[in-house]
Design an enzyme around this catalytic site. Structure first.
Site, PDB file in Angstrom:
ATOM      1  N   GLU A 261       0.838  -1.195   0.000  1.00 20.71           N
ATOM      2  CA  GLU A 261       0.000   0.000   0.000  1.00 20.71           C
ATOM      3  C   GLU A 261       0.873   1.245   0.000  1.00 20.71           C
ATOM      4  O   GLU A 261       1.999   1.213   0.497  1.00 20.71           O
ATOM      5  CB  GLU A 261      -0.914  -0.045   1.234  1.00 20.71           C
ATOM      6  N   ASP A 262       0.354   2.307  -0.562  1.00 23.38           N
ATOM      7  CA  ASP A 262       1.095   3.562  -0.577  1.00 23.38           C
ATOM      8  C   ASP A 262       1.064   4.254   0.770  1.00 23.38           C
ATOM      9  O   ASP A 262       2.084   4.704   1.263  1.00 23.38           O
ATOM     10  CB  ASP A 262       0.593   4.497  -1.678  1.00 23.38           C
TER      11      ASP A 262
ATOM     12  N   ASP B 186      -1.698  10.677  -5.262  1.00 21.73           N
ATOM     13  CA  ASP B 186      -2.329  11.711  -6.071  1.00 21.73           C
ATOM     14  C   ASP B 186      -3.300  12.572  -5.274  1.00 21.73           C
ATOM     15  O   ASP B 186      -3.657  12.259  -4.138  1.00 21.73           O
ATOM     16  CB  ASP B 186      -3.105  11.066  -7.211  1.00 21.73           C
TER      17      ASP B 186
ATOM     18  N   ARG C 112       0.870  12.099  -9.488  1.00 17.72           N
ATOM     19  CA  ARG C 112       1.412  10.747  -9.306  1.00 17.72           C
ATOM     20  C   ARG C 112       2.830  10.617  -9.848  1.00 17.72           C
ATOM     21  O   ARG C 112       3.625   9.841  -9.350  1.00 17.72           O
ATOM     22  CB  ARG C 112       0.528   9.708 -10.004  1.00 17.72           C
TER      23      ARG C 112
ATOM     24  N   ASP D 109      -3.649   5.484   6.328  1.00 17.67           N
ATOM     25  CA  ASP D 109      -4.197   6.717   6.876  1.00 17.67           C
ATOM     26  C   ASP D 109      -5.142   6.358   8.024  1.00 17.67           C
ATOM     27  O   ASP D 109      -4.693   6.058   9.120  1.00 17.67           O
ATOM     28  CB  ASP D 109      -4.903   7.467   5.740  1.00 17.67           C
TER      29      ASP D 109
ATOM     30  N   PHE E  74      -1.306  16.512   3.670  1.00 21.51           N
ATOM     31  CA  PHE E  74      -1.770  15.933   2.413  1.00 21.51           C
ATOM     32  C   PHE E  74      -0.569  15.806   1.493  1.00 21.51           C
ATOM     33  O   PHE E  74       0.010  16.801   1.066  1.00 21.51           O
ATOM     34  CB  PHE E  74      -2.850  16.805   1.769  1.00 21.51           C
ATOM     35  N   VAL E  75      -0.155  14.557   1.214  1.00 20.89           N
ATOM     36  CA  VAL E  75       1.042  14.301   0.422  1.00 20.89           C
ATOM     37  C   VAL E  75       0.705  13.724  -0.944  1.00 20.89           C
ATOM     38  O   VAL E  75      -0.289  13.015  -1.115  1.00 20.89           O
ATOM     39  CB  VAL E  75       2.028  13.365   1.169  1.00 20.89           C
TER      40      VAL E  75
END
Length: 184
Positions: free
Chosen positions: A103-104, A163, A169, A107, A156-157
């Site tokens: 996973e990126d 994205d 991206r 959160d 918020f990255v």
């Protein structure tokens, strides 16, 4: 695009070093005993993790199967809806297999908690989570992280696959998006 970035949080060099470290750790862990004996399935949660997944799998030095899922709880919003949808499922049978979810960003934990429950119910031998980023201050559901890249602040990255509304991206680094861009 770069004018929308407030600051670079993680450079290309920092990302490459951490990805190599994670790939080496996965290689060591899955070279040992205690796993199903089959190649582990490494499943990327698209779209955000596609860059991380590509770089990570090149750093893993054992045979493995690759697959992809598309799971959404955000749509085109900057905030999660809380409702999880599996849009594209893993195409392989996972019963009795070892699975690494890539996973990126972790959160709230809502999406990954749901996803891991669903996959465990399908009979996976083991499920481990490899996430590039974690925002512990945002966590609503506790999700165990087996392989962690970086803990980051509640910002918020974007970039390196992440994205906002399908933009940013392709940035080679991870940057903090200016709040005026996303209405924050």
């Amino acid at each position: 695009m770069t004018n929308d970035i407030r600051e670079i949080l993680l450079t290309e060099k920092e990302l490459a070093a951490k990805v190599a470290e994670l790939g080496a750790q996965i290689t060591r862990d899955y070279s040992g005993k205690g796993y199903s004996g089959e190649r582990p399935i490494i499943a990327s949660v698209l779209k955000g993790s596609y860059v991380f997944m590509a770089d990570l799998t090149r750093c893993i030095k054992i045979p493995c199967d690759i697959d992809f899922m598309v799971v959404s709880s955000y749509g085109k919003s900057a905030k999660t809806s809380g409702e999880v949808q599996i849009i594209k499922d893993i195409g392989q049978k996972i019963d009795g297999r070892d699975l690494i979810i890539v996973e990126d960003i972790l959160d709230s934990g809502v999406t990954l908690s749901y996803l891991m429950r669903v996959l465990k119910a399908r009979g996976a031998n083991s499920i481990r989570l490899c996430t590039l980023l974690s925002k512990p201050d945002r966590r609503k559901v506790d999700v165990p992280i087996d392989y962690l890249g970086f803990e980051i602040p509640d910002e918020f990255v974007v970039g390196y696959g992440l994205d906002y509304a399908e933009r940013y991206r392709n940035l080679p680094y991870i940057g903090i998006l200016k709040p005026e861009v996303y209405g924050g």
